[in-house]
Design a protein around this motif. Sequence first.
Motif, mmCIF file in Angstrom:
data_model
loop_
_atom_site.group_PDB
_atom_site.id
_atom_site.type_symbol
_atom_site.label_atom_id
_atom_site.label_comp_id
_atom_site.label_asym_id
_atom_site.label_seq_id
_atom_site.Cartn_x
_atom_site.Cartn_y
_atom_site.Cartn_z
ATOM 1 N N LEU A 1683 0.848 -1.195 0.000
ATOM 2 C CA LEU A 1683 0.000 0.000 0.000
ATOM 3 C C LEU A 1683 0.887 1.250 0.000
ATOM 4 N N VAL A 1684 1.934 1.199 0.832
ATOM 5 C CA VAL A 1684 2.806 2.370 0.958
ATOM 6 C C VAL A 1684 3.500 2.654 -0.372
ATOM 7 N N PHE A 1685 3.956 1.590 -1.005
ATOM 8 C CA PHE A 1685 4.642 1.783 -2.287
ATOM 9 C C PHE A 1685 3.707 2.440 -3.305
ATOM 10 N N ALA A 1686 2.460 1.907 -3.356
ATOM 11 C CA ALA A 1686 1.482 2.475 -4.302
ATOM 12 C C ALA A 1686 1.254 3.953 -4.010
ATOM 13 N N THR A 1687 1.174 4.283 -2.708
ATOM 14 C CA THR A 1687 0.941 5.690 -2.349
ATOM 15 C C THR A 1687 2.122 6.548 -2.766
ATOM 16 N N LEU A 1688 3.323 6.023 -2.508
ATOM 17 C CA LEU A 1688 4.502 6.794 -2.891
ATOM 18 C C LEU A 1688 4.523 7.073 -4.383
ATOM 19 N N GLU A 1689 4.208 6.037 -5.157
ATOM 20 C CA GLU A 1689 4.176 6.228 -6.627
ATOM 21 C C GLU A 1689 3.271 7.386 -6.990
ATOM 22 N N LEU A 1690 2.089 7.357 -6.369
ATOM 23 C CA LEU A 1690 1.068 8.343 -6.717
ATOM 24 C C LEU A 1690 1.528 9.747 -6.320
ATOM 25 N N ILE A 1734 -0.143 13.536 2.727
ATOM 26 C CA ILE A 1734 -0.196 12.074 2.629
ATOM 27 C C ILE A 1734 1.172 11.472 2.957
ATOM 28 N N LEU A 1735 2.231 12.097 2.409
ATOM 29 C CA LEU A 1735 3.575 11.557 2.660
ATOM 30 C C LEU A 1735 3.871 11.505 4.158
ATOM 31 N N SER A 1736 3.474 12.595 4.865
ATOM 32 C CA SER A 1736 3.841 12.629 6.281
ATOM 33 C C SER A 1736 3.063 11.603 7.092
ATOM 34 N N GLU A 1737 1.949 11.128 6.545
ATOM 35 C CA GLU A 1737 1.175 10.112 7.275
ATOM 36 C C GLU A 1737 1.755 8.716 7.094
ATOM 37 N N LEU A 1738 2.622 8.539 6.068
ATOM 38 C CA LEU A 1738 3.009 7.166 5.696
ATOM 39 C C LEU A 1738 3.780 6.391 6.776
ATOM 40 N N CYS A 1742 3.708 1.966 8.618
ATOM 41 C CA CYS A 1742 4.767 0.972 8.442
ATOM 42 C C CYS A 1742 5.194 0.394 9.781
ATOM 43 N N SER A 1743 5.859 -0.723 9.709
ATOM 44 C CA SER A 1743 6.559 -1.235 10.872
ATOM 45 C C SER A 1743 7.840 -0.413 10.990
ATOM 46 N N PRO A 1744 8.519 -0.453 12.151
ATOM 47 C CA PRO A 1744 9.763 0.342 12.268
ATOM 48 C C PRO A 1744 10.718 0.068 11.116
ATOM 49 N N GLU A 1745 10.903 -1.213 10.738
ATOM 50 C CA GLU A 1745 11.823 -1.494 9.622
ATOM 51 C C GLU A 1745 11.299 -0.878 8.329
ATOM 52 N N GLY A 1746 9.985 -1.014 8.130
ATOM 53 C CA GLY A 1746 9.380 -0.444 6.914
ATOM 54 C C GLY A 1746 9.605 1.047 6.864
ATOM 55 N N SER A 1747 9.459 1.684 8.037
ATOM 56 C CA SER A 1747 9.589 3.152 8.036
ATOM 57 C C SER A 1747 10.996 3.554 7.633
ATOM 58 N N ILE A 1748 11.978 2.692 7.995
ATOM 59 C CA ILE A 1748 13.357 3.059 7.638
ATOM 60 C C ILE A 1748 13.503 3.055 6.125
ATOM 61 N N SER A 1749 12.854 2.095 5.466
ATOM 62 C CA SER A 1749 13.083 2.027 4.018
ATOM 63 C C SER A 1749 12.386 3.153 3.266
ATOM 64 N N ILE A 1750 11.330 3.718 3.829
ATOM 65 C CA ILE A 1750 10.666 4.801 3.067
ATOM 66 C C ILE A 1750 11.117 6.180 3.490
ATOM 67 N N GLY A 1787 5.514 16.638 11.072
ATOM 68 C CA GLY A 1787 4.810 15.373 11.283
ATOM 69 C C GLY A 1787 5.774 14.195 11.228
ATOM 70 N N ILE A 1788 6.680 14.235 10.249
ATOM 71 C CA ILE A 1788 7.600 13.101 10.080
ATOM 72 C C ILE A 1788 8.568 13.043 11.273
ATOM 73 N N LEU A 1789 9.101 14.229 11.653
ATOM 74 C CA LEU A 1789 10.140 14.247 12.675
ATOM 75 C C LEU A 1789 9.593 13.802 14.029
ATOM 76 N N SER A 1790 8.327 14.126 14.261
ATOM 77 C CA SER A 1790 7.793 13.763 15.573
ATOM 78 C C SER A 1790 7.130 12.396 15.534
ATOM 79 N N SER A 1791 7.369 11.626 14.460
ATOM 80 C CA SER A 1791 6.752 10.298 14.363
ATOM 81 C C SER A 1791 7.263 9.400 15.473
ATOM 82 N N PRO A 1792 6.402 8.555 16.042
ATOM 83 C CA PRO A 1792 6.844 7.644 17.102
ATOM 84 C C PRO A 1792 7.971 6.733 16.613
ATOM 85 N N MET A 1793 8.037 6.514 15.280
ATOM 86 C CA MET A 1793 9.065 5.600 14.768
ATOM 87 C C MET A 1793 10.477 6.115 15.077
#
Length: 2045
Positions: A1683-1690, A1734-1738, A1742-1750, A1787-1793
């Motif tokens: 889902l995240v990949f599709a959103t990023l593409e868009l 939308i980007l800042s919500e992504l 994700c899982s913590p590992e997922g968040s690292i890759s995006i 939003g991104i910087l204050s993410s719990p991740m």
Amino acid sequence: MELAHSLLLNEEAYNQLGDVQKAEFIFDWLRYLEKLLLATSRSDVREKQKTLVEQLLSLLNSSPGPPTRKLLAKNLAILYSIGDTFSVYETIDKCNDLIRSKDDSPSYLPTKLAAVVCLGSLYKKLGRILGNTFTDTVGNILKAMKSAESQGRYEIMLSLQNILSGLGAAATPCYRDVYKAARSCLTDRSMAVRCAAAKCLLELQNEAVFMWSTDLDSVATLCFKSFEGSNYDVRISVSKLLGTVLAKAIISKHPGAAASRQSVRRVSLEEVLELLGTGFLRGSSGFLRASGDMLKGTSSVSRDVRVGVTQAYVVFVSTLGGAWLEKNFAAFLSHTLSLVSQSHPKATQTQIDAVCSRRCVSFILRATVGGLLGEKAQIAAAKDICQAIWKLKKVMDAVMSDGNLETRLGSADVAASQHMLVCALQELGNLVHSLGTTAAPLLQDSSAGVLDNVISVTLHPSISVRLAAAWCLHCIAVALPSYLTPLLDRCLERLTVLKSSPEAVTGFSFAVAALLGAVKHCPLGIPHGKGKIIMTLAEDLLCSAAQNSRLSAQRTQAGWLLIAALMTLGPAFVNHHLARVLLLWKCVFPVSPKDLGTEKSRGDSFTWQVTLEGRAGALCAIKSFVSHCGDLLTEEVIQHLLPPLPCAVDLLTLLSSILKTYGSPLKTPSVVYRQRLYELLILLPPETYEGYLCAVLRELAADLTAPDIQVAASTFLLPRLCHQDDLLILSPLLQDTDHRFIEEQLLLGNGIACGSLEYDPYSIYEKDVEGDSVPKPLPPTLSVISSAVKLFGVVCAHVGEAQRLLILEQLLDSIKHTKGARQQVVQLHVVSSVSSFLKYVAGSKGHLGPEEMRRPVLALVMGALESPSPLLRCAAAEAWARLAQVVDDGAFTAVLAQVSFDKLKSARDAVTRTGHSLALGSLHRYLGGISSSQHLNSCVGILYTLSQDSTSPDVQTWALHSLSLIIDSAGPLYYTHAEPTLSLIIMLLLNVPPTHAEVHQSLGRCLNALITTLGPELQGNSTSVSTLRTSCLLGCAVMQDNPDCLVQAQAISCLQQLHMFAPRHVNLSSLVSCLCVNLCSPYLLLRRAVLACLRQLVQREAAEVSEHAVMLAKDSREELTPDANIREVGLEGALLTLLDKETDGRLCHDIKETLNHMLTSMAVDKLSFWLKLCKDVLAASADFTTVTCVDTMQEEEGDKGDDASVLTIRNDGRPHPFTNPRWATRVFAAECVCRIINQCENAHSAHFDIALAQEMKKRDSRNDFLVLHLADLIRMAFMAATDHSDQLRLSGLETLLVVIRRFATIPEPEFPGHVILEQYQANVGAALRPAFTSETPPDVTAKACQVCSAWIASGVVSDLNDLRRVHQLLVASLTKIQVGKEALSHLYNESASTMEILAVLKAWAEVYIIAVERHKNHKQPLKTTCSEECVGNGSISSDGLLDLVHADLGTLSRLWLAALQDFALLTLPSEFASQLPVEGGAFYTAETSENAKSHYYNSWAFILHATALWLTSTGFVVADPDEGAPNLSRPVTPTSMCQGSSSGAPVKSPEDVYTERFHLILGISVEFLCSLRSDATMESITACLHALQALLDVPWPRSKIGSDQDLGIELLNVLHRVILTRESPSIQLASLEVVRQIICAAQEHVKEKRRSAEVDDGAAEKETLPEFGEGKDTGGLVPGKSLVFATLELCVCILVRQLPELNPKLTGSPGVKATKPQMLSEDGSRLVSAALVILSELPAVCSPEGSISILPTILYLTIGVLRETAVKLPGGQLSSTVAASLQALKGILSSPMARAEKSHTAWTDLLRSALTTVLDCWDPVAGTHQELDEVSLLTAITVFTLSTSPEVTTIPCLQKRCIEKFKATLEIKDPMVQIKTYQLLLSIFQYPDPAVSYPYIYSLVSSIVEKLQEIDKRKPEDTTELQIFQEGIKVLEALVAIAEEQHRSQLVACLLPILISFLLDENALGSATSIMRNLHDFALQNLMQIGPQYSSVFKSVMASSPALKARLEAAIKGNQESVKLKIPSSKHTKNSGKNSSIQLKTNFL
């Protein structure tokens, strides 16, 4: 040529020229002189008059050509009328002498003729000034006429006409002499002389009373004689004379003086009609001198006399006018019908005569009733016709009821009434047809009893009457579709009941067939079940045919006729009955040839008649099937069709022997059978009957050379085989004229009948080619030949070559073996078929075959090229060229051309020369410039010679026509010949006598071709080009002056071409005047040319054309035809009037196009004019009653200013410019109104802003704006919407809709809070109400629903009680449609009720959507209090509208869901067809599903949106059905799903119901969005996206999407595609909103899973928790599964589209490239901001590992946007995209991740890199200077500093760089930057973690303090500097608060002196500036606060510095008095400073 432009003739230049140029030079000089004389002052003219007269008279002797002499005469007359007149008598004598001269040589003739023309012109211009000289002149001219040849007689007649017109009543002494001379000329052998004589007599009758009193009879007889052997022009002129004279006889009020001199008898109408009737019935043989054969009743009136008299009838009535006709219609009708009654057996003694006479009578009625009467009068006329039909029927009934059968059928009365009935029924049909739905009152009027009358005549014993009645019903059904089904039912019922009466069986089957033929003209159709009834009835008739021999023929015919007519309904109807039809088809022919033999031996004459009738019928039915149901012709069906064909062909071969056996009764049936079989074979592909090609070919050959055909009717065969352009050189009758309907009979020649319905009853259901008139099939003997010719072409091309050769030889022999007239017939047929063959082969790119095949073809064509029939020569020339084209061999072509050359060189007879000259032209046409140039040279040479052969005008005509073809096809190769050709054309134009109009027409075509060939070259300036151009213009001028209309038409089209290629050189004003004069010409082709030209002119310069026309109308007195009232209504109005009268389709189309172009370019500038035009047209026929009813309603509303203007329509006394316009014209006017509104949209904004419009109108009264005409617009829409005509109602409702949409939001300046449309609500209600009555057709109701919803949704009416009027209409229709598809009207096809139901549902959906939207907007607390008025009463309506809808929501939601289900089923691909429900859907039936689709496509989107909103409003909350409403369970979430519902009934659980509904909406949306059709409207896409948004607004659907990842991904991919394919920002934004909701749904899902996992597992085993969210433990995202990949593409797609620099591939370097930042458009900024959100919500999905890759991607994009759009804005604001990117960063910087243990370290690294990137943006790379906004970047740094964990930013290297940036920024001079920097520093200094804030404080405080001390020295001058100081102080104060105790005193010690330095003492305070005073207040206030807080430090500072203390005390004292006033304001200033920093916080920090 410039030398010719002088007042006196430049004789020097003239004498140097050659002969041809001399003529040109003279003509050019005379043209110039005419303009010059009118512009020169009188004295100048007198000065040179003598010389000029001498020059002009000397020209008389230089034998001037016709156009020159005309101009010469005109100039002489103008010269004398301006200058002195004393020498005029000499001139007249001179002319008379020339005429008296005895020299009869041809060379002297032009001089004589010129003298005659001069006399005419002089008398015309000078009139009575010339005193009594005219008696000698007239005597002299008449004397000369006795010995004159035809040209002389022609010119003398015209000259006499001029003399009479100039002298008027003064010429009385000569009247009789002139009359006598003209009489003899009226029957002259030269047609041109007859025309001229008619014109002369027409002039004479103005004054000569005897012509329309004592000599009336002889004038009439004379005219009848003149018609004999006449051509079309003579008939036009003489009928005009006769009609005018007779009309004059009736209207003339004889002047007293005349009455005393001679006793003038009054002539009654009866006598005049009797006179005309005599001509019609007896021709020119007069009354008394009826010769012997006349009495014996053998001679028949020649057709041309009858046609001429017919035209005279029309002229007679037109002259008397519409009002007269209305009064005398009954008498006129009975007279015209009596022309074909039995009392005059002459007119109808043979069927051929009868058909022709009927045509004439129909024409008279059509041209008068149809052309002159308005709609009301037409209805009255229709009643009269009904009355006549009823009377005739009564006579009939009396005869029929006579018991004795013999007398009954043999009675003459049957025949007596039949022709009268046919004419009456056809005219009634035509009348109703043209009235359209406005005829409704006529049919509802029971006293007229139209339908009963027509249906009762269906039983008449005569077949022609039965057919005419059926056709009349057809017309009624086409005009009034609501009558179609009832009429059909009635006829079917009569047909079933009266099955045993032969008349009824045929009569009603004709009627049913005719009605079925009407269905294709009625879009609403007929119920599907009717097909079944008709099919059953037809089968029944066919099966019962054998039971009763008296009826078998009729029943067989009727059965097949019904089936054939049923086929025209198309595949949807036929599909279900196809099997039965094919079975019947199979049974009608015997199975094998053997059975055919036994049949032959068994039958008798009668059974064969029935059999042939049946088989012909079956063939016709199958032909109808093949041509109307092409979609059903699958391989399988074709296999079923084929078996009977061999037998049908076998029967064809047996026909001749059967005929021999049984004799003549079978003759017609066998011909009909042949024709039907041929017609079917033409339609079938030849492969299907390959086996019998040879048999068919033999039969065709036999048919074509059959011995029993007597007449050579070339005109029905050949025109199809000739080239359209070549027909022009033949009889003008082949061209389109207004009299085509009657002139056709002259074309066919005397022995042949014109087409008529009784010759082929099967044509009654076919669509007629010529618009709305009755089908006119030719007699079978002729039509069989025409089908045979067509089929021969196909079959001959498909047989083997040997067979082909054989047949061609056989045909050639058959011509040789016949003689005389027979030979002509055979030759005609054979040449036609060979032409047809060649045309087919050429068309299908085939080949002729071996060489020996060429010989017979060549011999055949060659023979025809030298045939005496011009039409045959024409067809042969075409075939000749086709032959060359098919053989396609250069050598062969050269041989053909050589043959023609040789013939032309040797032959002397006109026939050969014409044929071969055309053959050369045709060769060029099909083979280009025959490639070699010597051919071109020799062709042109020969044709030059031929075109100068003045002995034979025919040869000239054909040669010139051929030359025009060569010019056309040679193209650029022709340039070398252009000059000689042009001079040839000019020479001929100047010399060919005007009596040879056809030569002039050909010359015109040559000139036209030449202009086209020269093309844009004509713009050039070289001398050669300008000579060419001048010659072209000269040629056009000559042709414009030609008396022949077709030549004038040519001139206009030449000028049109010239205007296209060289617009500067065409004199627009003279061209426009020429066009206006001919606008209402009686010649159709001339009118067409005029409009084609106008249409082209107005595309480029509409305003100029319009002005020229009005100027011309004002200047000229007599030139313009009375019909075009340009003076009052302008050219536009004249065109509208013409549109109303015109019947020719092409012409009407051109008029509409012209008006559209004019409207597009001028409507905005001439707004009042255009609106008045439209209003006049619409109001001219508005029913008085409806108009008054609205006015009274408006009165109640209170007299508002606008109403005054609405009521003025009826008050002006002057006559109306448009009298009774037809409904079609009114529809066009209503469409124009909509167009005008659209045009204004693109113009000034004041058109839709009343305040601005009124203000600009005040400034300049010429300004005109649409909004000021709103009352008129509403008024027009209302008039149209309440008319009788349904089409007009639709246009009116459309106009109303446009008005509502455009004007709904315009506020009313006088009543704040209201809009201007509000005052018209009564009108809108009144316009809509009639559309909801029960008898309104569904399409009108559907349109009205749309208007209702637009009106309710527009929010114009805020008071609910007022809205209820319109709302009630919708409620009523809702009740009406709830019954479902069955109960709605049975008048139309089921798809019509589908349309109505869906229109109602769509309207409700639109209202509901708006209601919900308004409700939402009002619920949200108003952030900014909107201007008071909009809250005023809006709040009531916001909920009120919702309440209105709420009452019906339950029903609506049910119906909406049903409609959506239907739509979902209908959009399934065809392979699922078998799974669809058999009975159809909720609102459509299975049979009509195809038609229903379009209605669903129109409305599904809004219904979908509304349904989604409704489901949202219920929140998908499941109410338990048993427990009653209060007990609502909580929303269903995935965790509560397993608990099940409390009631365990087997009903679908609510959960299932909701799931279904959810998937229905989702499914429809995805299906639509993923394959957007090109015709998908923006509205549908937007509505669909809004529906998805609404759906995802509530938790339950979000949980569905969140838990089903594939579904989410699919949706994202679909939205991505929408964004890629649709550029509209609104659609892209809506798509992004849906994406955001999907991501939110995914976040919720992840949170829910994490929560439930924590709850289940307890906190103990925290470490082992599985990872939720994308990327699981590995962090990998799989494209297509993520889902995240599709959103990023868009998002990347959106961002890169707006900011291409973000794509490293595009910028070409991976690094950050320095480019200038840019501002995006408003839409672009919105899109980018939405994507960033939308980007800042992504990361949260994700899982913590997922968040690292995006994370790198997200940071790159966010910072990229910041970098690319950080533009400096005034006032230090941030652009919206920068704000969005900072918000996203936060939003991104204050993410719990960032804090999660698994991802913490990786995030920290990445965030540091990101910060580095931001810092790098600052440093100019490679010396480029970047204009980035420092504030934006500093804010970004601050966001990093404050939002991330300290370890990110506290690394020394980063921290150091950040601090440097702040330092650098503090140094920047821009005050706004400084203010912002202080604010940002304040927030950093206050950061709780010292590790972050302290380094900043250490580094920056000292420089801040320095800055503040600087300010102390340099007093602040403006508010910004003041603000800098305040912000600085704030920072220091904050530091004081933060500082540790031991350092605080030092800080306060720094702060106090700075503050005190700003204080003022009381003296200074009074004189200080406001800035200083504010500073003083601010400092004082702060001191007051600091003092008490840090008192010890304060005191010590004060003690140590007495100066400071004194200053402080003085300030406090000075402040004491004003302190009460000052405090509030100082508070205020303080606030303003704080406010901005607070705002910043809420934004990002």
